[in-house]
Design a protein around this motif. Structure first.
Motif, short mmCIF file in Angstrom:
data_model
loop_
_atom_site.label_atom_id
_atom_site.label_comp_id
_atom_site.label_asym_id
_atom_site.label_seq_id
_atom_site.Cartn_x
_atom_site.Cartn_y
_atom_site.Cartn_z
N PRO A 95 92.12 0.30 2.03
CA PRO A 95 93.57 0.37 1.76
C PRO A 95 93.88 0.75 0.31
O PRO A 95 94.85 1.48 0.06
CB PRO A 95 94.05 -1.05 2.08
N TRP A 96 93.08 0.24 -0.63
CA TRP A 96 93.32 0.57 -2.04
C TRP A 96 93.15 2.07 -2.27
O TRP A 96 94.00 2.71 -2.88
CB TRP A 96 92.36 -0.24 -2.92
N ASN A 97 92.04 2.61 -1.79
CA ASN A 97 91.78 4.04 -1.99
C ASN A 97 92.83 4.91 -1.31
O ASN A 97 93.30 5.90 -1.87
CB ASN A 97 90.39 4.40 -1.45
N ALA A 98 93.20 4.52 -0.08
CA ALA A 98 94.22 5.28 0.63
C ALA A 98 95.54 5.26 -0.13
O ALA A 98 96.24 6.28 -0.22
CB ALA A 98 94.42 4.71 2.04
N GLY A 99 95.85 4.09 -0.71
CA GLY A 99 97.08 3.97 -1.50
C GLY A 99 97.05 4.86 -2.73
O GLY A 99 98.06 5.47 -3.09
N ILE A 100 95.88 4.96 -3.38
CA ILE A 100 95.75 5.81 -4.57
C ILE A 100 95.97 7.28 -4.21
O ILE A 100 96.68 8.02 -4.90
CB ILE A 100 94.37 5.63 -5.23
N ILE A 101 95.36 7.73 -3.10
CA ILE A 101 95.51 9.12 -2.68
C ILE A 101 96.97 9.42 -2.33
O ILE A 101 97.54 10.44 -2.74
CB ILE A 101 94.59 9.44 -1.50
N LEU A 102 97.61 8.51 -1.58
CA LEU A 102 99.01 8.70 -1.22
C LEU A 102 99.89 8.69 -2.46
O LEU A 102 100.85 9.47 -2.58
CB LEU A 102 99.45 7.61 -0.25
#
Length: 582
Positions: free
Chosen positions: A102-109
């Motif tokens: 979730p953290w990585n996905a949030g960074i990309i978004l």
């Protein structure tokens, strides 16, 4: 070139779709792998870093680095062909695991949404209006660099937000003053993590405090972690000195190493990038121009950016508040219920928040505000606004691919136990006075090799506090040891070409990534040398920080003034004038 990029991105996404499960990293497995592979655990980060410098292609270098790691993990009983096959399949799992976090996905978004926001601001003429307004203050390369530096310090609450906000705002002004993209990206990078790491309220604080608290708990001491954090700030030599270094290079207008060459190239020839450079931002963003005939308004940039910043602050508090209330820490729950707007309450909520999600939410809100403003002013229709926003997001897809590969490499390195091998190899028989320096160097090596300051802090802090206590239980000595972990991790991360903040700084400045790494590496190493020999070693011998820190700042000033060479020499200026007359 674009077709190849689209093919590569599509290929990576297909790998993610066909993957099944991501590999978890177990501590005991990592330790066992460190003992099993030994020095070979250094192979993946070394391959990725060396190939990045040699080929200047970050995507291929990271991919091969990940593959070398998964190959080692699958190498059982010397069956090379089996390791190659399953190692390739393991890459799929690593990428999927990185994307599923979730953290990585949030960074990309977050990155893509801010890219869309910047495109909207540019289309509305906001970026150009700000550039023209700032150009009235930033009339010289000196003032431009100082303003960029001040903006970087003002966006202190998060390093990612810093990298993505300051660059697009200052890039037009910096370009007009013929400041190289390498220097701009250096200023952005060196005011991102260094300021966020020592800010009293930021997205870093909660993580740092939890590590300090757990470390002291392991030696049976109950301490006020926030108090220890505040005491460590004067000892965070690298964070402080790299910020000072930027200011002195701007004031004296002197550079050295590859940065001198880059700055002279920009000033004399007007080439902001080297001839071989491949800027991290595509033409879909850099070529966006305001619509013809529109009135340039500063508020078209300021209002969406303020919404982003205020929304981020509000989001940090709200998200962290809910996380604490839903938790088991009765003391913190009581604090929020009794004094919800106290300084400590704000600090605790910021630390407990999920920065990646909050910044994505804030960027999305700011984008909606920008679209509404543009439609009301009849700058574009709703359809045109959405198209512009999507084009801005598309320009950062390649950044998302690079981040995914960087995170996958970090995951492989953790599973191989690279950090455990380094700690075991370098932490034996350390004299008391040299321990802070050794910890700083060890943190730097791990952070550089893994591309993560957070991971390095998490690895070393539980080892450092008990080790320092066993060598010298003096309170000031312990605080120095704590600071050496936190600042060493930031130094290594700052230098690493596979670090996400380094990548985002290149993107924010639209600089070639490897050129950015090459030019700032010299500066970071020089500052780190001052940190070790004029910072941690004297403090390790008992020298007071009130004496050591001012002397270090003076040393940095003297280095820039007397080692650095003028960017604009009289001969060069005369040559430029002659060419213009001819």
């Amino acid at each position: 070139m674009r077709k190849r990029r689209v093919f590569m991105i599509t290929f990576m996404l297909m790998l993610c779709v066909f993957a099944t499960t991501a590999l978890g990293v177990d501590l005991e497995v990592a330790k066992a792998n460190a003992a099993k592979f030994g020095i070979w655990t250094l192979l993946p980060p070394l391959i990725a870093i060396i190939l990045a410098f040699v080929t200047k292609n970050v995507v291929i270098s990271l991919f091969i680095g990940v593959f070398s790691g998964t190959f080692l993990l699958e190498l059982n009983e010397g069956n090379i062909f089996n390791a190659l096959f399953h190692g390739f399949l393991n890459i799929i799992s690593q990428i999927l695991g990185s994307l599923a976090d979730p953290w990585n996905a949030g960074i990309i978004l977050q990155c893509m949404t801010i890219g869309g926001l910047i495109a909207l601001i540019t289309k509305m003429g906001g970026a150009k209006a700000v550039a023209e307004a700032l150009s009235k203050k930033a009339k010289t390369p000196v003032s431009t660099q100082i303003i960029t530096w001040l903006l970087g310090i003002l966006v202190f609450f998060d390093d990612y937000a810093n990298s993505l906000i300051v660059g697009p705002i200052m890039r037009p002004v910096s370009d007009r003053m013929k400041i190289s993209r390498e220097k701009l990206s250096f200023i952005i990078d060196a005011t991102a993590a260094p300021i966020a790491g020592i800010a009293v309220i930021s997205t870093w604080v909660g993580y740092e405090l939890s590590l300090i608290k757990d470390g002291y708990d392991s030696i049976g001491q109950q301490v006020n972690a926030y108090s220890i954090f505040l005491e460590s700030i004067p000892y965070r030599f690298y964070n402080i000195l790299i910020l000072v270094f930027i200011a002195f290079t701007a004031i004296f207008l002197r550079e050295f190493g590859p940065m001198l060459k880059a700055e002279r190239r920009a000033r004399i020839t007007g080439k902001l990038l080297s001839d071989t450079a491949k800027p991290m931002v595509s033409s879909e963003t850099t070529d966006i121009e305001p619509k013809d005939g529109i009135v340039l308004r500063v508020r078209n940039a300021v209002v969406p950016i303020l919404v982003l910043i205020v929304g981020a602050f509000a989001g940090f508090y709200y998200n962290g508040y809910n996380a604490i209330i839903a938790g088991d820490d009765k003391e913190l729950i009581a604090l929020l219920l009794d004094s919800p707007v106290s300084f400590r309450a704000i600090q605790e909520t910021f630390g407990a928040s999920d920065a990646s999600v909050v910044l994505f939410q804030a960027a999305l809100l700011a984008s909606i505000v920008a679209i509404i403003m543009g439609v009301i002013q009849k700058i574009f229709t709703l359809g045109e606004a959405i198209e512009t926003w999507i084009n801005g997001m598309k320009s950062l897809i390649i950044t998302g691919v690079i981040l995914l590969l960087a995170w996958s490499l970090s995951s492989v390195i953790k599973e191989l136990g690279t950090s455990h091998f380094l700690v075991a190899m370098l932490s034996d028989s350390i004299p008391a006075f040299v321990l802070p320096s050794v910890i700083f160097i060890l943190a730097s090596i791990i952070s550089f090799a893994t591309g993560t300051s957070y991971g390095t802090m998490g690895i070393l802090m539980p080892l450092t506090i008990p080790l320092a206590f066993s060598i010298n239980p003096d309170h000031a000595y312990m605080v120095t040891a704590v600071s050496s972990v936190l600042t060493g991790a930031i130094f290594g991360d700052h230098c690493s070409p596979i670090s996400d903040t380094t990548i985002l700084s290149s993107m924010g400045a639209a600089s070639d990534h490897i050129d950015h790494v090459n030019t700032q590496l010299y500066y970071a190493i020089v500052v780190a040398a001052v940190v070790i020999f004029a910072g941690y070693i004297p403090v390790g011998f008992g020298a007071p920080i009130a004496l050591v820190l001012p002397i270090d700042i003076i040393l940095i000033a003297l280095l820039v003034r007397f080692v650095g060479k003028p960017v604009e020499t009289e001969e060069m200026l005369q040559e430029t004038v002659s060419k213009q007359r001819a």
